[in-house]
Design an enzyme around this catalytic site. Sequence first.
Site, PDB file in Angstrom:
ATOM      1  N   GLY A  42      45.053  24.416  42.012  1.00  0.00           N
ATOM      2  CA  GLY A  42      44.155  25.458  41.530  1.00  0.00           C
ATOM      3  C   GLY A  42      42.766  24.883  41.336  1.00  0.00           C
ATOM      4  CD  GLU A  44      39.499  28.834  39.605  1.00  0.00           C
ATOM      5  OE1 GLU A  44      38.881  29.630  40.337  1.00  0.00           O
ATOM      6  OE2 GLU A  44      40.693  28.519  39.810  1.00  0.00           O
ATOM      7  CG  ASN A  46      42.255  20.905  41.409  1.00  0.00           C
ATOM      8  OD1 ASN A  46      43.346  20.569  40.962  1.00  0.00           O
ATOM      9  ND2 ASN A  46      42.079  21.289  42.657  1.00  0.00           N
ATOM     10  CE  LYS A 233      30.256  21.512  47.033  1.00  0.00           C
ATOM     11  NZ  LYS A 233      31.625  21.917  46.631  1.00  0.00           N
ATOM     12  CG  ASP A 265      38.333  22.154  43.240  1.00  0.00           C
ATOM     13  OD1 ASP A 265      37.497  23.036  43.508  1.00  0.00           O
ATOM     14  OD2 ASP A 265      39.514  22.176  43.641  1.00  0.00           O
TER      15      ASP A 265
END
Length: 335
Positions: A42, A44, A46, A233, A265
Amino acid sequence: MTESRPIRQGPVVCVGETMAALSPDPPEPLAQARHLRLSVAGAESNVAMYLADHGVPVTWLSALGDDPLGARVRAAVAAAGVDVSHVRTEAGHPTGLLVKDPDPTGTRVHYYRTGSAATRLGPELLDREPVRSAALLHFTGITPALSPTCRELVTRALDTPAGQRPYAISFDVNHRAALWPQDGSAGRVLRELADRADIVFVGLDEAQNLWDTDLTVTGLRRLIPRPRLLVVKDGSRNATAFTEDDVHTVPALRTEVVEPVGAGDAFAAGFLAGLHREATVPQALRLGHITASSALQVTGDHGALPAPAAITRLLTLPEGEWEALGTGQRGAAPC
């Protein structure tokens, strides 16, 4: 809060779905696999787990099914030092599941999350603890794709003008094409949401796929002008942060890639942890790269950070010495 660091000291709340995950062990095409490894996945959570690794007080807010997979997810996130006491259990709605299908050309992911417990999340969460006491809320573009109530949750949080919110909001675009209708709405919705956040993370290749194949890093700032911090990024090469009055670019660390899943993440968590500890923006970018490297070196989503002394040494390296380490990842990019 300063212009370049729109986070006050205080707890972070990461909101979104985490699923049980099955993957062939050893990695091989799913149709040929004899054994599957069970883990959790997941975006969020993470971020929450890496924030906890960095010593930031953090809560994961979500919903899970009343089933063994939900218990497994809850225990795994809690074991990383994340507060899961506000995660609710939804009877009659299962915990979401994803299954990885590795292939020499890349890994396909099959989702089984329709009607999952987390699709029941809604805007009422914003009126309760732990949100009311948060210094920062973290969302991704995955959540508004899950259900109408999930989209309403993210939209309502961002509808309040930034200067009137009691907390800052970070938003990772995190486009997952399989979750969106094929009508082009994803690009419009994600751009509108991102432009209302305080801090935004987006991959350059992701933005080019969503909005314009000719987009540049600078062009992205023109496309999303309002966030106080926009972090772009650029694959395995570097990351650029636009503040309200400056631009900072820091190259990525050279890293042997075992699996790229979860590195985006991890980068977001490292950057946010840097802001939380009142690092400069270039140092926050460095901490993002350091944390992403930890994820790149493991087959799961969550790898061990370097020792604190090693992190401090990397954060304080002269610019030239950092650049000597920063020739990118060997393998797939982490975005």
